[in-house]
Write a protein that holds these residues in place. Sequence first.
Motif, PDB file in Angstrom:
ATOM      1  N   LEU A 115      81.144  28.636 -18.443  1.00  0.00           N
ATOM      2  CA  LEU A 115      81.338  27.744 -17.167  1.00  0.00           C
ATOM      3  C   LEU A 115      81.066  26.089 -17.454  1.00  0.00           C
ATOM      4  O   LEU A 115      81.097  25.608 -16.571  1.00  0.00           O
ATOM      5  CB  LEU A 115      79.931  28.129 -16.387  1.00  0.00           C
ATOM      6  N   SER A 116      81.057  25.854 -18.702  1.00  0.00           N
ATOM      7  CA  SER A 116      80.744  24.459 -18.956  1.00  0.00           C
ATOM      8  C   SER A 116      82.167  23.746 -18.433  1.00  0.00           C
ATOM      9  O   SER A 116      83.149  24.136 -18.125  1.00  0.00           O
ATOM     10  CB  SER A 116      80.764  24.357 -20.558  1.00  0.00           C
ATOM     11  N   MET A 117      81.846  22.204 -18.188  1.00  0.00           N
ATOM     12  CA  MET A 117      82.600  21.284 -17.635  1.00  0.00           C
ATOM     13  C   MET A 117      83.868  21.198 -18.930  1.00  0.00           C
ATOM     14  O   MET A 117      84.993  20.955 -18.507  1.00  0.00           O
ATOM     15  CB  MET A 117      82.226  19.927 -17.279  1.00  0.00           C
ATOM     16  N   ALA A 118      83.388  21.342 -20.156  1.00  0.00           N
ATOM     17  CA  ALA A 118      84.385  21.228 -21.178  1.00  0.00           C
ATOM     18  C   ALA A 118      85.489  22.204 -20.979  1.00  0.00           C
ATOM     19  O   ALA A 118      86.726  21.965 -21.050  1.00  0.00           O
ATOM     20  CB  ALA A 118      83.628  21.415 -22.448  1.00  0.00           C
ATOM     21  N   LEU A 119      84.863  23.515 -20.929  1.00  0.00           N
ATOM     22  CA  LEU A 119      86.183  24.850 -20.752  1.00  0.00           C
ATOM     23  C   LEU A 119      86.816  24.724 -19.545  1.00  0.00           C
ATOM     24  O   LEU A 119      87.958  24.696 -19.341  1.00  0.00           O
ATOM     25  CB  LEU A 119      85.477  26.011 -20.957  1.00  0.00           C
ATOM     26  N   MET A 120      86.104  24.188 -18.511  1.00  0.00           N
ATOM     27  CA  MET A 120      86.567  24.059 -17.121  1.00  0.00           C
ATOM     28  C   MET A 120      87.731  23.100 -17.201  1.00  0.00           C
ATOM     29  O   MET A 120      88.837  23.299 -16.440  1.00  0.00           O
ATOM     30  CB  MET A 120      85.680  23.961 -16.279  1.00  0.00           C
ATOM     31  N   HIS A 121      87.433  22.076 -17.793  1.00  0.00           N
ATOM     32  CA  HIS A 121      88.425  21.006 -17.911  1.00  0.00           C
ATOM     33  C   HIS A 121      89.838  21.486 -18.825  1.00  0.00           C
ATOM     34  O   HIS A 121      90.924  21.033 -18.317  1.00  0.00           O
ATOM     35  CB  HIS A 121      87.886  19.752 -18.755  1.00  0.00           C
ATOM     36  N   VAL A 122      89.676  22.189 -19.792  1.00  0.00           N
ATOM     37  CA  VAL A 122      90.680  22.618 -20.606  1.00  0.00           C
ATOM     38  C   VAL A 122      91.567  23.695 -19.669  1.00  0.00           C
ATOM     39  O   VAL A 122      92.805  23.726 -20.074  1.00  0.00           O
ATOM     40  CB  VAL A 122      89.982  23.264 -22.009  1.00  0.00           C
ATOM     41  N   LEU A 123      90.824  24.463 -19.041  1.00  0.00           N
ATOM     42  CA  LEU A 123      91.462  25.508 -18.332  1.00  0.00           C
ATOM     43  C   LEU A 123      92.550  24.748 -17.376  1.00  0.00           C
ATOM     44  O   LEU A 123      93.616  25.513 -16.800  1.00  0.00           O
ATOM     45  CB  LEU A 123      90.410  26.521 -17.343  1.00  0.00           C
ATOM     46  N   GLU A 124      92.250  23.621 -16.829  1.00  0.00           N
ATOM     47  CA  GLU A 124      93.179  22.972 -16.104  1.00  0.00           C
ATOM     48  C   GLU A 124      94.760  22.852 -16.692  1.00  0.00           C
ATOM     49  O   GLU A 124      95.597  22.444 -15.891  1.00  0.00           O
ATOM     50  CB  GLU A 124      92.675  21.652 -15.742  1.00  0.00           C
ATOM     51  N   THR A 125      94.622  22.894 -18.107  1.00  0.00           N
ATOM     52  CA  THR A 125      95.897  22.811 -18.827  1.00  0.00           C
ATOM     53  C   THR A 125      96.851  24.127 -18.982  1.00  0.00           C
ATOM     54  O   THR A 125      97.953  23.940 -19.222  1.00  0.00           O
ATOM     55  CB  THR A 125      95.696  22.046 -20.066  1.00  0.00           C
ATOM     56  N   LEU A 126      96.128  25.189 -18.414  1.00  0.00           N
ATOM     57  CA  LEU A 126      96.911  26.313 -18.301  1.00  0.00           C
ATOM     58  C   LEU A 126      97.633  26.500 -17.155  1.00  0.00           C
ATOM     59  O   LEU A 126      97.501  25.859 -15.992  1.00  0.00           O
ATOM     60  CB  LEU A 126      95.928  27.632 -18.615  1.00  0.00           C
ATOM     61  N   SER A 127      98.732  27.282 -17.126  1.00  0.00           N
ATOM     62  CA  SER A 127      99.614  27.801 -15.822  1.00  0.00           C
ATOM     63  C   SER A 127      98.404  28.441 -15.319  1.00  0.00           C
ATOM     64  O   SER A 127      97.722  28.997 -15.728  1.00  0.00           O
ATOM     65  CB  SER A 127     101.051  28.370 -16.385  1.00  0.00           C
ATOM     66  N   PRO A 128      98.947  28.717 -13.869  1.00  0.00           N
ATOM     67  CA  PRO A 128      98.007  29.622 -13.124  1.00  0.00           C
ATOM     68  C   PRO A 128      98.015  31.399 -13.523  1.00  0.00           C
ATOM     69  O   PRO A 128      96.785  31.629 -13.630  1.00  0.00           O
ATOM     70  CB  PRO A 128      98.840  29.658 -11.625  1.00  0.00           C
ATOM     71  N   THR A 129      99.091  31.652 -14.100  1.00  0.00           N
ATOM     72  CA  THR A 129      98.905  32.927 -14.674  1.00  0.00           C
ATOM     73  C   THR A 129      97.990  33.085 -15.926  1.00  0.00           C
ATOM     74  O   THR A 129      97.445  33.756 -16.051  1.00  0.00           O
ATOM     75  CB  THR A 129     100.444  33.815 -14.790  1.00  0.00           C
ATOM     76  N   GLU A 130      98.304  32.160 -16.777  1.00  0.00           N
ATOM     77  CA  GLU A 130      97.823  31.894 -17.902  1.00  0.00           C
ATOM     78  C   GLU A 130      96.138  31.922 -17.868  1.00  0.00           C
ATOM     79  O   GLU A 130      95.304  32.577 -18.530  1.00  0.00           O
ATOM     80  CB  GLU A 130      98.097  30.748 -18.917  1.00  0.00           C
TER      81      GLU A 130
END
Length: 306
Positions: A115-130
């Motif tokens: 749930l960390s802001m670090a991971l949440m920020h990285v997830l922004e770089t994925l496509s929606p399906t990814e």
Amino acid sequence: MPEYAAVRSGESAAHAATETFVAHRNLLFTVAYEMLGSAADAEDVLQETWLRWVAVDLDQVRDRRAYLVRITTRQALNRLRSMSRRKESYVGQWLPEPLLTAPDVAQDIELAENLSMALMHVLETLSPTERAVFVLREVFDLGYEEIAAAVDKTPAAVRQIAHRARKHVDARRPRQTVDPQASRAALDSFQRAVETGDLQGLLDVLAPQVVLMADGGGFKQASPRPILGADKVVRFLGAQGAKFEAALAFEPTVVNGGPALLVRLGGELDGVMAMDFEDGRISALYYVRNPEKLTRIHTETALTTK
């Protein structure tokens, strides 16, 4: 009598649907939030999930939890695709919405990391399906067949997407296990240095390649690009401190399972500053000033992967 029995049967089905939804609501919210990075959009997804859930014939549902997760995922995917278009016109940097979390989230190291802001920020770089596949597989540990049903892909395709997304995230997320006590000590040192204007103290607590990202959303001033490097971050924070002088105040809190600071300006909430830590130093600062992302920061949000 048959009409009365039908009414009673309908009431029983509605009660069962409500009970099941309430029992899994925190899980469904967490799924939607992990996919979207926005509590407001996650709540909208839950409303859409509920409307579809009450129309389902429960007698035909073998696994109610899995079915609810599937509905939530599909609605979140639709919302995520529309959000991608919104983010293209967003003013400045877009950061996830920080959530005040209960102590049990911080104590669960795996949950806090997911749930960390670090991971949440990285997830922004994925496509929606990814992003959907990564979240369901890596955060919620769902099987490939279950994920395939949720994202309308074959299990083989989901395996490939999961591998690609995991490789992408692993290359960008912090790898080091964080010591909660060391993190809290670093946050305390950072707070003291900022409050006292101790620039050397700031340099000592910041990692050399620290990055500061700020999200004002067009409502408040924020750097349009990340600020990289301890010297530049210290100059920025020093300038902010000199600009507002004694009007700035900081309050330790926990957001997304990690240490953070509530920042007040003249007694009013100005923003939330979350942090990443590495080797006892701060390696990243996420400063969310957009008031639309601070509406839930005073109320604990129940998050779970169970």
